[in-house]
Design a protein around this motif. Structure first.
Motif, PDB file in Angstrom:
ATOM      1  N   ASN A 169      48.822   6.331 -50.176  1.00  0.00           N
ATOM      2  CA  ASN A 169      49.733   5.204 -50.176  1.00  0.00           C
ATOM      3  C   ASN A 169      49.111   3.971 -49.555  1.00  0.00           C
ATOM      4  O   ASN A 169      49.740   2.936 -49.473  1.00  0.00           O
ATOM      5  CB  ASN A 169      51.015   5.549 -49.395  1.00  0.00           C
ATOM      6  CG  ASN A 169      51.843   6.554 -50.127  1.00  0.00           C
ATOM      7  OD1 ASN A 169      51.318   7.486 -50.708  1.00  0.00           O
ATOM      8  ND2 ASN A 169      53.147   6.346 -50.134  1.00  0.00           N
ATOM      9  N   GLU A 217      55.939   1.618 -48.187  1.00  0.00           N
ATOM     10  CA  GLU A 217      56.863   2.458 -48.937  1.00  0.00           C
ATOM     11  C   GLU A 217      58.056   1.619 -49.402  1.00  0.00           C
ATOM     12  O   GLU A 217      58.204   0.458 -49.031  1.00  0.00           O
ATOM     13  CB  GLU A 217      57.338   3.627 -48.063  1.00  0.00           C
ATOM     14  CG  GLU A 217      56.237   4.419 -47.402  1.00  0.00           C
ATOM     15  CD  GLU A 217      55.382   5.184 -48.403  1.00  0.00           C
ATOM     16  OE1 GLU A 217      55.774   5.233 -49.585  1.00  0.00           O
ATOM     17  OE2 GLU A 217      54.341   5.722 -48.011  1.00  0.00           O
ATOM     18  N   CYS A 271      67.035   9.378 -41.065  1.00  0.00           N
ATOM     19  CA  CYS A 271      66.078   8.784 -42.007  1.00  0.00           C
ATOM     20  C   CYS A 271      64.647   8.913 -41.489  1.00  0.00           C
ATOM     21  O   CYS A 271      63.711   9.117 -42.272  1.00  0.00           O
ATOM     22  CB  CYS A 271      66.417   7.322 -42.254  1.00  0.00           C
ATOM     23  SG  CYS A 271      67.853   7.058 -43.317  1.00  0.00           S
ATOM     24  N   GLU A 308      63.532  12.425 -42.299  1.00  0.00           N
ATOM     25  CA  GLU A 308      63.314  12.605 -43.729  1.00  0.00           C
ATOM     26  C   GLU A 308      62.091  11.833 -44.222  1.00  0.00           C
ATOM     27  O   GLU A 308      61.342  12.319 -45.074  1.00  0.00           O
ATOM     28  CB  GLU A 308      64.560  12.160 -44.485  1.00  0.00           C
ATOM     29  CG  GLU A 308      65.775  13.045 -44.255  1.00  0.00           C
ATOM     30  CD  GLU A 308      66.976  12.573 -45.047  1.00  0.00           C
ATOM     31  OE1 GLU A 308      66.828  11.557 -45.770  1.00  0.00           O
ATOM     32  OE2 GLU A 308      68.044  13.200 -44.943  1.00  0.00           O
ATOM     33  N   ASP A 309      61.882  10.629 -43.693  1.00  0.00           N
ATOM     34  CA  ASP A 309      60.721   9.832 -44.113  1.00  0.00           C
ATOM     35  C   ASP A 309      59.417  10.495 -43.687  1.00  0.00           C
ATOM     36  O   ASP A 309      58.425  10.467 -44.429  1.00  0.00           O
ATOM     37  CB  ASP A 309      60.807   8.431 -43.518  1.00  0.00           C
ATOM     38  CG  ASP A 309      61.941   7.626 -44.116  1.00  0.00           C
ATOM     39  OD1 ASP A 309      62.402   8.001 -45.212  1.00  0.00           O
ATOM     40  OD2 ASP A 309      62.376   6.638 -43.486  1.00  0.00           O
ATOM     41  N   GLU A 310      59.403  11.092 -42.510  1.00  0.00           N
ATOM     42  CA  GLU A 310      58.184  11.768 -42.072  1.00  0.00           C
ATOM     43  C   GLU A 310      57.900  12.974 -42.966  1.00  0.00           C
ATOM     44  O   GLU A 310      56.745  13.270 -43.286  1.00  0.00           O
ATOM     45  CB  GLU A 310      58.320  12.205 -40.618  1.00  0.00           C
ATOM     46  CG  GLU A 310      57.049  12.846 -40.086  1.00  0.00           C
ATOM     47  CD  GLU A 310      57.151  13.219 -38.626  1.00  0.00           C
ATOM     48  OE1 GLU A 310      56.121  13.519 -38.022  1.00  0.00           O
ATOM     49  OE2 GLU A 310      58.276  13.207 -38.093  1.00  0.00           O
ATOM     50  N   GLU A 311      58.944  13.645 -43.402  1.00  0.00           N
ATOM     51  CA  GLU A 311      58.740  14.792 -44.281  1.00  0.00           C
ATOM     52  C   GLU A 311      58.322  14.359 -45.678  1.00  0.00           C
ATOM     53  O   GLU A 311      57.514  15.033 -46.339  1.00  0.00           O
ATOM     54  CB  GLU A 311      60.033  15.618 -44.343  1.00  0.00           C
ATOM     55  CG  GLU A 311      59.919  16.868 -45.215  1.00  0.00           C
ATOM     56  CD  GLU A 311      61.201  17.663 -45.226  1.00  0.00           C
ATOM     57  OE1 GLU A 311      61.278  18.649 -45.977  1.00  0.00           O
ATOM     58  OE2 GLU A 311      62.131  17.301 -44.470  1.00  0.00           O
ATOM     59  N   THR A 312      58.836  13.213 -46.134  1.00  0.00           N
ATOM     60  CA  THR A 312      58.552  12.750 -47.497  1.00  0.00           C
ATOM     61  C   THR A 312      57.227  12.004 -47.576  1.00  0.00           C
ATOM     62  O   THR A 312      56.383  12.276 -48.441  1.00  0.00           O
ATOM     63  CB  THR A 312      59.692  11.852 -47.991  1.00  0.00           C
ATOM     64  OG1 THR A 312      60.930  12.565 -47.914  1.00  0.00           O
ATOM     65  CG2 THR A 312      59.437  11.419 -49.433  1.00  0.00           C
ATOM     66  N   PHE A 313      57.020  11.042 -46.683  1.00  0.00           N
ATOM     67  CA  PHE A 313      55.853  10.168 -46.757  1.00  0.00           C
ATOM     68  C   PHE A 313      54.708  10.615 -45.851  1.00  0.00           C
ATOM     69  O   PHE A 313      53.578  10.173 -46.026  1.00  0.00           O
ATOM     70  CB  PHE A 313      56.241   8.735 -46.382  1.00  0.00           C
ATOM     71  CG  PHE A 313      57.380   8.186 -47.185  1.00  0.00           C
ATOM     72  CD1 PHE A 313      57.361   8.220 -48.569  1.00  0.00           C
ATOM     73  CD2 PHE A 313      58.488   7.639 -46.556  1.00  0.00           C
ATOM     74  CE1 PHE A 313      58.413   7.711 -49.310  1.00  0.00           C
ATOM     75  CE2 PHE A 313      59.549   7.131 -47.286  1.00  0.00           C
ATOM     76  CZ  PHE A 313      59.510   7.167 -48.675  1.00  0.00           C
TER      77      PHE A 313
END
Length: 607
Positions: A15, A34, A145, A148-153
């Motif tokens: 990214n 992101e 959030c 979740e962002d750490e898991e996704t990105f």
């Protein structure tokens, strides 16, 4: 934080901009960003990935400047970063503003001329001009959030939709946003620079906000969620730039269609009541503190006039949420307006308003209303036209501009009204009922006057309006219906000179009599009047500063009453500020721009 730590050890991920190997002056591996990531989040991730120890090095590397606040809707100096990124400069600048700031919301409500992708100067102009109407820098985080962002990105990010002015709840998880550490209370946003809390934890106690993701903080009201969703939807949608005049017409057309009208005009009182009922005091106080549901003539309602592009976009959000069902409906109306499919309806609406009451008739009615108000005010306050120029300068100027003979007609109307009242009083005394609260008001006014004069805090002039406000009295007080309260007001107020004497002695006690060679005594007061008072009290001022007697009692012992006319009665005191402007304007009106008196004043202006 394991995923992000691994990304830091293994280098930048996919990214990140891998094509940043441009020149030695470019920024290497600056995060591309992101979706919904704010610019300070990208700068913070760059800071962590590069391993800089201090923020100064990051700012010098990216912006060639000292640290400045990035946590605002439209930060400045992004053009410096765009020059260091690979590719076309304008394309990079547009991408930074569109994807990492709140620029789309400014474009949505700023008019069709607000932004042009082909003009780089427009972005810098909007960034600087929007500083005055931006809220204080703040960083708000949704703890769920972040996880979740750490898991996704692979790393947490600071979302721009969570930091729209007025937003206090997460649009996705319907939870309150956090702006300070739950362990020590340290704010996430530092006074200067950018926040590193999502990646390094609290700067004070090193606790990560993700550690409190499972804690319950209550459920926000539904209006908080609706406002957050509405703002997020408009932020993600492509800006539909329409002229400010058409946007104001759309607001007025929608308000009348929903019943917020009086005949064919918008009823501001009804619209203000609807906004107040929908959002409540808490949300309105945070989103737009200038909102006043009582004052219908407040400049807040310029948003439904031609000056709607001057209002902050948070005000547009309040009006749009009140007039439209949801954000998609509002966006659809903007698209139809942009395509010209609503022109017939808006033109028909404008024609109906014009046929009902033309602009000329409206101006004539407003001028007559102002004329009658000035006549009533002059008779009630026992004023002549010259006194009206001093007390109601703005209304008199508008009245004189409307018609050349309006001032003379005003003088004749005042004389006629007074004669009619005197004739009625000659045949029989005018009967008026006394106010039942007269005695109570008089006691409250006297008590507040004693308290204010005995207070050791910074003095303010005790006038009739201040006494009424302190006593909690909002009704009008006159000698006919409230003789006791009116007499209490007249005996309790002070002159300007008496107030300056109290202020001077208070400052002498505050600074222990050390006022020589200091400009402290002239701060916030009339320079020339305070100078005369200071000269009068200067020999004995150190002695007065050491006495603990209340200032009002001390002045009474010195023979200075509350209606004191000053140390130099009859002396001309040069006016300052707007009073000076009014005096020069009145002199110009009286003498004419070509008179000898005016030329003499112009010649001696610098003396």
């Amino acid at each position: 934080m394991t995923a992000y730590a691994g990304a830091q050890r293994n280098g930048p991920s996919n990214n990140l901009d891998q094509t940043s190997q441009s020149s030695s002056h470019g920024v290497t591996c600056f995060p591309y960003g992101e979706a919904d990531e704010r610019i300070d989040s990208r700068v913070g991730r760059f800071h962590v990935l590069e391993g800089y120890r201090g923020e100064d090095m990051t700012y010098r590397r990216i912006f060639n400047s000292a640290p400045f606040v990035l946590g605002v809707p439209l930060p400045s100096r992004l053009d410096r970063l765009a020059k260091k990124l690979p590719g076309d400069y304008l394309s990079q600048l547009v991408d930074l503003y569109q994807r990492s700031t709140l620029m789309p919301l400014y474009q949505q409500f700023g008019g069709s001329h607000s932004v042009s992708n082909g003009n780089k100067k427009v972005y810098a102009a909007i960034s600087s001009n929007a500083q005055w109407k931006q809220n204080a820098p703040e960083t708000q985080l949704c703890l769920q959030c972040l996880a979740e962002d750490e898991e996704t990105f692979g790393w947490p990010i600071i979302r721009r939709s969570h930091n729209i002015p007025g937003v206090a709840a997460c649009w996705k998880h319907r939870t309150w946003l956090a702006n300070k550490c739950s362990h020590c209370g340290c704010p996430y946003q530092p006074p200067h620079g950018f926040s590193l809390t999502p990646w390094k934890g609290c700067v004070s106690c090193n606790a990560f906000p993700i550690q409190g993701a499972g804690q319950e903080h209550g459920v926000p009201p539904e209006i908080e969620i609706e406002y957050a969703v509405f703002a997020k939807t408009l932020l993600d949608a492509a800006p539909i730039e329409v002229p400010s005049q058409k946007l104001a017409q759309l607001y007025r057309h929608r308000a009348v269609s929903m019943g917020f009208s009086r005949k064919s005009l918008v009823d501001r009182a009804m619209l203000a009541a609807a906004i107040s009922q929908r959002f409540g005091k808490t949300v309105l106080g945070r989103v737009d503190p200038d909102f006043d549901p009582v004052s219908r003539k407040h400049s807040w309602f310029h948003i439904i006039q031609m000056q709607c592009n001057e209002a902050p976009f948070t005000r547009h959000l309040l009006v749009a949420m009140t007039l439209f069902e949801d954000a998609p409906s509002f966006i659809e109306q903007l698209r139809l307006l942009k395509a010209g499919k609503l022109d017939d309806q808006l033109e028909r609406r404008r024609t109906e308003v014009s046929s009902d009451r033309s602009i000329k008739e409206l101006r004539k009615a407003a001028a007559q209303e102002r004329f009658n108000e000035l006549v009533t005010y002059a008779v009630e306050q026992d004023l002549d036209v010259e006194s009206l120029w001093k007390r109601r300068y703005g209304d008199m100027k508008i009245l004189a501009k409307h018609a050349t003979d309006s001032v003379q007609r005003l003088r004749d109307a005042i004389t006629k009204r007074r004669k009619r009242l005197n004739s009625k009083q000659g045949t029989a005394s005018r009967s008026c009922s006394l106010n039942k609260a007269d005695g109570e008001w008089a006691s409250r006014i006297t008590e507040e006057a004693v308290r204010l004069y005995a207070s050791a805090e910074k003095p303010f002039r005790i006038s009739m309006n201040r006494l009424k406000a302190e006593a909690g009295i909002r009704q009008n007080i006159d000698s006919a219906t409230c003789p006791l309260a009116y007499a209490a007001l007249q005996s309790s107020i002070e002159s300007v000179w008496h107030f300056y004497a109290r202020r001077l002695i208070w400052m002498a006690r505050l600074y222990r009599g050390d006022l020589a060679a200091s400009n402290k005594i002239r701060r916030g007061v009339d320079y020339y009047r305070m100078t005369e008072v200071y000269r009068y009290f200067e020999p004995s001022l150190p002695a007065y500063a050491s006495i603990d007697t209340p200032i009002d009692s001390l002045l009474t012992a010195l023979g200075i009453a509350r209606d004191w006319e000053g140390p130099c009665p009859g002396k001309y005191i040069r006016p300052v500020g707007r009073a000076c402007y009014r005096e020069n304007t009145l002199r110009l009106v009286a003498t004419g721009p070509g008179s000898d008196h005016q030329r003499e004043n112009n010649g001696n202006a610098d003396l």
